[in-house]
Motif scaffolding. Sequence first.
Motif, short mmCIF file in Angstrom:
data_model
loop_
_atom_site.label_atom_id
_atom_site.label_comp_id
_atom_site.label_asym_id
_atom_site.label_seq_id
_atom_site.Cartn_x
_atom_site.Cartn_y
_atom_site.Cartn_z
N ILE A 1 -62.03 -86.46 12.42
CA ILE A 1 -61.84 -86.23 10.97
C ILE A 1 -62.99 -86.82 10.17
O ILE A 1 -63.25 -86.41 9.02
CB ILE A 1 -60.47 -86.77 10.52
N TRP B 1 -57.36 -95.28 7.02
CA TRP B 1 -58.44 -94.37 6.63
C TRP B 1 -59.36 -95.16 5.70
O TRP B 1 -58.91 -95.78 4.73
CB TRP B 1 -57.88 -93.13 5.91
N THR C 1 -45.29 -92.56 0.12
CA THR C 1 -45.80 -91.30 0.65
C THR C 1 -45.53 -90.17 -0.34
O THR C 1 -44.48 -90.12 -0.97
CB THR C 1 -45.15 -91.00 2.01
N ASP C 2 -46.52 -89.29 -0.46
CA ASP C 2 -46.44 -88.21 -1.44
C ASP C 2 -47.14 -86.99 -0.83
O ASP C 2 -48.32 -86.78 -1.02
CB ASP C 2 -47.12 -88.67 -2.74
N ALA C 3 -46.36 -86.22 -0.04
CA ALA C 3 -46.94 -85.09 0.67
C ALA C 3 -45.92 -83.95 0.72
O ALA C 3 -44.72 -84.24 0.68
CB ALA C 3 -47.32 -85.50 2.09
N PRO C 4 -46.37 -82.68 0.88
CA PRO C 4 -47.73 -82.21 0.72
C PRO C 4 -48.19 -82.31 -0.73
O PRO C 4 -47.33 -82.50 -1.58
CB PRO C 4 -47.64 -80.75 1.17
N PRO C 5 -49.53 -82.16 -1.02
CA PRO C 5 -50.62 -81.91 -0.08
C PRO C 5 -50.81 -83.05 0.91
O PRO C 5 -50.51 -84.21 0.60
CB PRO C 5 -51.84 -81.78 -0.99
N GLU C 6 -51.34 -82.68 2.09
CA GLU C 6 -51.63 -83.67 3.11
C GLU C 6 -52.81 -83.16 3.93
O GLU C 6 -53.06 -81.96 4.03
CB GLU C 6 -50.41 -83.90 4.00
N ARG C 7 -53.55 -84.11 4.51
CA ARG C 7 -54.70 -83.76 5.36
C ARG C 7 -54.47 -84.51 6.64
O ARG C 7 -54.73 -85.71 6.71
CB ARG C 7 -55.99 -84.22 4.64
N LEU C 8 -53.92 -83.84 7.67
CA LEU C 8 -53.52 -84.54 8.89
C LEU C 8 -54.71 -84.82 9.80
O LEU C 8 -55.76 -84.18 9.69
CB LEU C 8 -52.44 -83.73 9.61
N TYR C 9 -54.54 -85.81 10.71
CA TYR C 9 -55.60 -86.16 11.65
C TYR C 9 -55.01 -86.20 13.06
O TYR C 9 -53.81 -85.99 13.25
CB TYR C 9 -56.32 -87.44 11.24
N PRO D 1 -56.01 -88.80 0.86
CA PRO D 1 -55.76 -87.38 1.12
C PRO D 1 -54.87 -87.15 2.34
O PRO D 1 -54.31 -86.07 2.49
CB PRO D 1 -57.16 -86.81 1.33
N HIS D 2 -54.73 -88.17 3.19
CA HIS D 2 -53.93 -88.01 4.39
C HIS D 2 -52.46 -87.77 4.05
O HIS D 2 -51.95 -86.68 4.27
CB HIS D 2 -54.09 -89.26 5.27
N ARG D 3 -51.81 -88.76 3.42
CA ARG D 3 -50.39 -88.65 3.16
C ARG D 3 -50.01 -89.07 1.74
O ARG D 3 -48.83 -89.32 1.45
CB ARG D 3 -49.60 -89.50 4.17
N GLY D 4 -51.01 -89.16 0.87
CA GLY D 4 -50.70 -89.38 -0.54
C GLY D 4 -50.44 -90.82 -0.95
O GLY D 4 -50.03 -91.06 -2.08
N VAL D 5 -50.68 -91.77 -0.05
CA VAL D 5 -50.45 -93.17 -0.39
C VAL D 5 -51.59 -93.68 -1.29
O VAL D 5 -52.74 -93.32 -1.06
CB VAL D 5 -50.32 -94.01 0.90
N LEU E 1 -56.77 -81.42 -5.01
CA LEU E 1 -56.41 -82.16 -3.82
C LEU E 1 -56.72 -81.33 -2.58
O LEU E 1 -56.45 -80.14 -2.54
CB LEU E 1 -54.93 -82.53 -3.86
N PRO E 2 -57.28 -81.98 -1.52
CA PRO E 2 -57.66 -81.23 -0.32
C PRO E 2 -56.48 -81.09 0.64
O PRO E 2 -55.43 -81.68 0.45
CB PRO E 2 -58.73 -82.12 0.29
N ARG F 1 -55.47 -91.75 -4.37
CA ARG F 1 -54.47 -91.06 -3.53
C ARG F 1 -55.15 -90.72 -2.23
O ARG F 1 -56.06 -89.88 -2.20
CB ARG F 1 -54.00 -89.78 -4.24
N PHE G 1 -40.00 -88.31 5.17
CA PHE G 1 -41.07 -89.30 5.21
C PHE G 1 -40.65 -90.48 6.10
O PHE G 1 -41.47 -91.05 6.83
CB PHE G 1 -41.42 -89.80 3.82
#
Lengths: 398, 398, 398
Positions: C126, C105, A358-366, C81-85, A18-19, C79, A185
């Motif tokens: 992004i 996204w 919602t399932d974070a982290p991991p997360e890739r914010l913008y 990558p932003h918030r796992g949704v 996961l990134p 999933r 969340f």
Amino acid sequence: MVTSPTPPRSRPRRAGRLPGRQDWSTWPHYQAAAAGFRGYWYPVCYSSQLTGKPKQVTLLGEKIVLIRDAGTAYALVDRCPHRGVPLSEGDQQFPGTISCPYHGWTFDLASGDLVAAITDGPDSPICGKVTQPTYDVAERLGMVWVFVGDGEEPHPIDEQLPEELVANEAVLGSRMQPREGNWRFACENGYDEGHAKYLHRTSLWRLFKSMPVWNETRIVRRGRWIYRVQEKQHWTADFPGLGRWDSQAWWKLKPPTTTANIGNTGSHREVDPVIAAQEFPGFASVSMPGVLRIAYPSFIHYEFYVPVDAANHLYVGVMADFRKGTAALPFYLKYLGFVRWLFHGQFSAQDKWMVELTDAPPERLYRPDDSLLRWRKLAEEVTNERHARLRADGLEPR
Amino acid sequence: MVTSPTPPRSRPRRAGRLPGRQDWSTWPHYQAAAAGFRGYWYPVCYSSQLTGKPKQVTLLGEKIVLIRDAGTAYALVDRCPHRGVPLSEGDQQFPGTISCPYHGWTFDLASGDLVAAITDGPDSPICGKVTQPTYDVAERLGMVWVFVGDGEEPHPIDEQLPEELVANEAVLGSRMQPREGNWRFACENGYDEGHAKYLHRTSLWRLFKSMPVWNETRIVRRGRWIYRVQEKQHWTADFPGLGRWDSQAWWKLKPPTTTANIGNTGSHREVDPVIAAQEFPGFASVSMPGVLRIAYPSFIHYEFYVPVDAANHLYVGVMADFRKGTAALPFYLKYLGFVRWLFHGQFSAQDKWMVELTDAPPERLYRPDDSLLRWRKLAEEVTNERHARLRADGLEPR
Amino acid sequence: MVTSPTPPRSRPRRAGRLPGRQDWSTWPHYQAAAAGFRGYWYPVCYSSQLTGKPKQVTLLGEKIVLIRDAGTAYALVDRCPHRGVPLSEGDQQFPGTISCPYHGWTFDLASGDLVAAITDGPDSPICGKVTQPTYDVAERLGMVWVFVGDGEEPHPIDEQLPEELVANEAVLGSRMQPREGNWRFACENGYDEGHAKYLHRTSLWRLFKSMPVWNETRIVRRGRWIYRVQEKQHWTADFPGLGRWDSQAWWKLKPPTTTANIGNTGSHREVDPVIAAQEFPGFASVSMPGVLRIAYPSFIHYEFYVPVDAANHLYVGVMADFRKGTAALPFYLKYLGFVRWLFHGQFSAQDKWMVELTDAPPERLYRPDDSLLRWRKLAEEVTNERHARLRADGLEPR
């Protein structure tokens, strides 16, 4: 069902790790607060729901028994120290006390002292040797609030409530709903700059309103609150190689022709959210321990995200109208007539849906997640200050 | 719902760590026996429930298949050693055997020997190389009993049953009910001196009887049993600063005017519970591995707390009347008419409620819990003796 | 319910530790493949079930979103990558893409590239920095197949499908059913030499057929497949001390009078399962990653055991008739008329029952389990070859 061969398409990339950001160690207090921040007042039920019959609630993972005696609300740890039975299964044998159902251990509601162990008689040697931990309780906005701390004297609840709710009378409409998902969340969803315009595009609450596609936003801190100031709104957008996207339709209200700019809030002037809302609707701010305030022209909407445990929270939505006397009557009609259903119902159910997923982290914010980053930074700063106070008071090792 | 400020009350103490004893390491065998004590006979079902159709029970966390063949009850480990399928899903292909449903592995019920692997033919090389572990089985009091040990020769079941049930004919009424909660909480609840007078004050079984508020009690060991001897009973009590408390009412029987004293049981005389019960009702004793005996004037009530696993037990309640012939007829009528419903039903359901809720350790014991401490001490002493025997027999390292 | 004393029977052995092989470390790749072998194509749903509405499947423990766009099936990690949704909760905003429901996204289906973050506008920084991992997808036998690997270029799916299904047109009848239990238990059950004659003796599918009691069998490898060659069948058997056992009955077909021998498959001649089936019915073979093929005189039955996760699998049963044109019509009638119900229904439900109950290791294998041992050996050899290729390609450390 005859087999029809199709050549497999070549794919440049395949499944891997996961990134993005792998944890929240950038914000250690925030990361540790899965079950909530200690040192705050939290609403747990309506005042009208609390009677002389004991009631169990879970708050920050702690089981608490609530009871009303002679009009006053009390809260104690909901576990009899004798054999671990919940006191909330018991009842009152004497005024001002609560008794465990198993052996009649009887605790003073105000002090937590064990004042009688009925089945060991009046001279029971255990009396005076056991005290049940209690919680401070207050009642505000028609709700019961409990303080969960680490032994410190609680700050006055009025210092924590939104200022305008303390200083003014208000007419309130509210909703409490237990929800799945971590409270963080829920709070991040509430303050999130980005999702409203996409997730809620199908909500009935926005049925006749166009929504911008994206905003340019600035986050400004004023005292306990951070405010989301929208510099610029973009009502439609052309995505290269994809096409145009907006939420407009012939049957919707047209967006404003001039772009609102409320950057003139000044750098140190105190913001009055009621006034700000008259300047620009949807002015959002957030404060610890997870309180959202959205100012609309004619009312303010609040959300309190109450940590039940790491996997559940209590959603508390409050709408307040500050007009006085009969001028507030239309608010009641409006709230009961459709606000309750559209906003607190279907609109809020979309948020509930995302908070559960919602399932974070991991997360890739913008870029729009600057609102989240600033909220986490606020939580970190305020919690550092609290721990400094606890250390100064000798309640935490230096 | 106008906000009505209330000043928060000051609270001297707040939530912290749980008080009292943190574990049961004072009684290491007892602490380790979450899933039951090994080396005992346990009742698992009614004899009438065991037929030629295999039946699975769980006892001390072990899955056991029971089957009746030519009138005799047998028990084996309920897991085919081949691929782990429960033998209780299979049936009988040959008399005196049980076959796994998957590949027809066939075990002799008495010895556990693999006597055929049907799908590998009569000369299968696996026969004679596999033996399924078996359990000793007995039938008493209309129930099937299984011995769970560590390889030792089981003691005769009659040495474990209450003496008067072996030596006399009795008319029995009984009840078996799977219940949640650890068997030790059930056993401690049964023998507990304190709870009966408080928890059961509302039971229909005690509808017309006054109960004492508290007792002065002595615990006396006689052979395998420890007895609860009530020195003094207090029928009402005034709690300082709180008021008077008792379970009397105008429509209840009045309590006895003289306080009974049964301290005259002598220091070494064998106690006959039937005689003792005639002297004083509610004479309670307990023995390993978790058997409660309460002698009433006209009958004796037993409870066997059978460990299913660490979180579940089987409640076995038995009422016995030792009168012979037609003299016992009224017992049947009384048992079926209301004892079954009042005592084995609603009264016992209050115990069930508490056993499910008990959560100890941590625990903070009080004076009446001397009965619990003595029970744990008995369990510890008797288990030390058992391990000494196992070491002497080479079944346990010295 | 008078007590009736019975002397306890003496028992030579009692419960102890489980016998046999304690783990599968003899076959380390097989042991590690609880959630399936990587590097293969797996069927996940019917082609007709995949539309423009996103669909989530779990394969080898990975959550995958499937969607059909302009006739082509696509698969991505499910999933955002932003918030796992899960992307499968979203929909399509632009052709050739899928959008997350939370913030819009938007990912290109073919490449996985993030081509728009709608709520951050067309110039969102992004874009171009995030790529969602994709899976290769193919459609065969009316089903959607997904390749799960470790970054290698997938082999052509036609190299993995049973050869005769690629080389010939076939009329198919099939069934997909999610089932509990590890996929390896399902595969071992399918290829297992021993259970069919015992477990299935009561199935309606075998209602009028006698079954042998046991067989003498040889396992032969030909290319990707290992074949179960039955040297000798025994239609009845006398078990010493127990009696005779067989599945014959007066209303069943009599077994063949001569014992079939198909040992003449030669040591290097390629086996054509269609021809082999004409020589001998029920000719079973298995290949990686868990495909069973049973050749009957008039059709071939396949089972694909698809790993969902370590505790669940997808059963995919396919019956294929290779006759052409109108000659295949009777197959349809036969399949829809009773094969579907008897074979894919009740017969297969017996296998399902056992696969759910199997609990190994520990296990104690017997002579007919040579088929299992050879299957595990095949899996080990083929997986060693795959890892050698991954190392040669630099996709795995040497």
